[in-house]
Scaffold this active site. Structure first.
Site, short mmCIF file in Angstrom:
data_model
loop_
_atom_site.label_atom_id
_atom_site.label_comp_id
_atom_site.label_asym_id
_atom_site.label_seq_id
_atom_site.Cartn_x
_atom_site.Cartn_y
_atom_site.Cartn_z
N GLY A 243 -71.56 -28.90 11.40
CA GLY A 243 -70.23 -28.62 10.86
C GLY A 243 -70.22 -28.63 9.35
O GLY A 243 -71.26 -28.57 8.68
N ASP A 244 -69.01 -28.75 8.78
CA ASP A 244 -68.78 -28.65 7.34
C ASP A 244 -67.93 -29.84 6.92
O ASP A 244 -66.78 -29.97 7.35
CB ASP A 244 -68.05 -27.34 7.05
CG ASP A 244 -67.69 -27.16 5.59
OD1 ASP A 244 -68.03 -28.04 4.77
OD2 ASP A 244 -67.04 -26.15 5.26
N PHE A 245 -68.50 -30.73 6.09
CA PHE A 245 -67.73 -31.93 5.74
C PHE A 245 -66.54 -31.65 4.84
O PHE A 245 -65.69 -32.51 4.63
CB PHE A 245 -68.61 -33.04 5.15
CG PHE A 245 -69.55 -32.65 4.03
CD1 PHE A 245 -69.16 -31.82 2.99
CD2 PHE A 245 -70.85 -33.15 4.01
CE1 PHE A 245 -70.02 -31.50 1.95
CE2 PHE A 245 -71.72 -32.84 2.98
CZ PHE A 245 -71.31 -32.01 1.95
N HIS A 263 -72.59 -37.16 -5.48
CA HIS A 263 -73.12 -36.79 -6.80
C HIS A 263 -73.55 -35.33 -6.87
O HIS A 263 -73.78 -34.81 -7.96
CB HIS A 263 -74.26 -37.73 -7.21
CG HIS A 263 -75.59 -37.42 -6.61
ND1 HIS A 263 -76.78 -37.70 -7.22
CD2 HIS A 263 -75.93 -36.84 -5.42
CE1 HIS A 263 -77.79 -37.33 -6.47
NE2 HIS A 263 -77.30 -36.81 -5.37
#
Length: 360
Positions: A243-245, A263
């Protein structure tokens, strides 16, 4: 009369000025020493010297390089304590790894070979492109490579694999410090957000056999993570989500991990990631209504004192537009995401664990 002395033998100041000049040159020459270590990693010299001392001619024959040139590389590495000449009598000089050089071995518990090999690929890009970033405040990699860093890694499997292995090395290094800094004994499910191949999650689960884990990664990495966790005998205790955070983080965890993720991104994107975690940590959906977020990052000092993250701060600017941050800067990002920084604990000489909870 010596240079820098007056007729009466006192220092006229030029000697100390000369020393200052040479001292500054020595700082600039660090780039050559760094490149020598990166080259050693690329050549896998640590693996080749793992079992016994070897001569430059022997190594050169296996590596298909010039023996004298390799000898000179080894001599520079010896000056930095990475290798040493053996004392055993021999017709030809032999070199062996020192304790300081042992992490060049791929099988060393604290191996950083892949990190150094990746640095050898990335450093020329950072050095060559820093001017554009200084002029614009933007990452230079899109200009140098024609696309952003993560798209490039997706499109170039060999470089993507090297990046993943380097992140595994760093995860393995920080794991003992994380396990000391945070007590996972009451944890039922750990959700590792952007957890790479699952190395850090595996270390946590091995140390706490009662816990289960979920790992979120992009599709390119998720399949490798599933394979790695299966190899570690953790398939029954883990779930891997592709998935995509930025969009969604899996719910149901009582500890969420973000190791070396924030970062990589400018403030706006970092807040978006934190907000995704905040939504997943909603008290209405978490098991014990007290989920914790553990952010594992280097934390810059408030002053201009030395810190390993000074180097990566500039590198992050060039590579992705990201940055290293102070404690106060992380607290501000968390506040914008609906979280509160509860504590900061030192994990090791490079990383800290910032624990955040949902704002009430």
């Amino acid at each position: 009369m010596n240079q820098g002395e007056t007729d009466d033998g006192t220092d006229d100041g030029t000697g100390s000025q000369t020393d200052d000049g040479y001292a500054l040159l020595a700082l600039g020459e660090r780039i050559v020493h760094a490149r020598a270590i990166q080259t050693a990693a690329e050549l896998r010299l640590g693996d080749l010297l793992a079992d016994h001392p070897r001569t430059p001619h022997d190594l050169a024959a296996e590596l298909r390089c010039d023996p004298d040139a390799l000898h000179r590389l080894l001599a520079l590495l010896a000056s930095d304590g990475i290798v040493e000449r053996t004392s055993e009598p021999a017709e030809e000089t032999r070199f062996q790894l020192t304790r300081a050089g042992a992490p060049l071995r791929s099988d060393h518990p604290a191996s950083v070979r892949a990190v150094l090999e990746m640095d050898g690929t990335v450093a020329p890009l950072v050095i060559g492109a820093v001017g554009h970033s200084l002029e614009t405040g933007e990452p230079s990699i899109p200009q140098a490579l024609g696309t952003d860093l993560y798209t490039y890694l997706d499109e170039h499997p060999a470089q993507g694999d090297l990046f993943d292995r380097a992140m595994d090395d760093l995860a393995r290094l920080v794991a003992p410090g994380l396990l000391t800094a945070h007590d996972f004994s009451d944890t039922d499910r750990v959700v590792d957000v952007g957890g790479g191949n699952g190395t850090l999650l595996a270390e946590v689960l091995r140390a706490h056999p009662e816990a289960e884990g979920t790992l979120l990664e992009v599709p390119r990495v998720a399949e490798a993570a599933q394979h790695h966790l299966r190899e570690q005998g953790l398939a029954e205790r883990t779930r891997v989500v592709a998935g995509d955070f930025f969009a969604e983080v899996p719910e149901g965890g009582d500890v969420y991990l973000l190791k070396g993720v924030l970062h990589n991104w400018p403030d706006g994107e970092a807040v978006r990631i934190l907000r995704s975690c905040r939504r997943a940590m909603d008290p209405a959906t978490t098991p014990a209504n007290n989920a914790r977020l553990l952010v594992v990052e280097a934390v810059l000092p408030d002053n201009d004192g030395p810190h390993p993250a000074r180097t990566t701060d500039l590198a992050m600017l060039v590579l992705s537009g990201g940055r290293e941050r102070t404690r106060a800067e992380y607290a501000q990002l968390m506040e914008q995401a609906g979280l509160r920084l509860a504590s900061v604990r030192v994990a090791d000489s490079r990383f800290a664990v910032l624990e955040a909870v949902v704002q009430t």
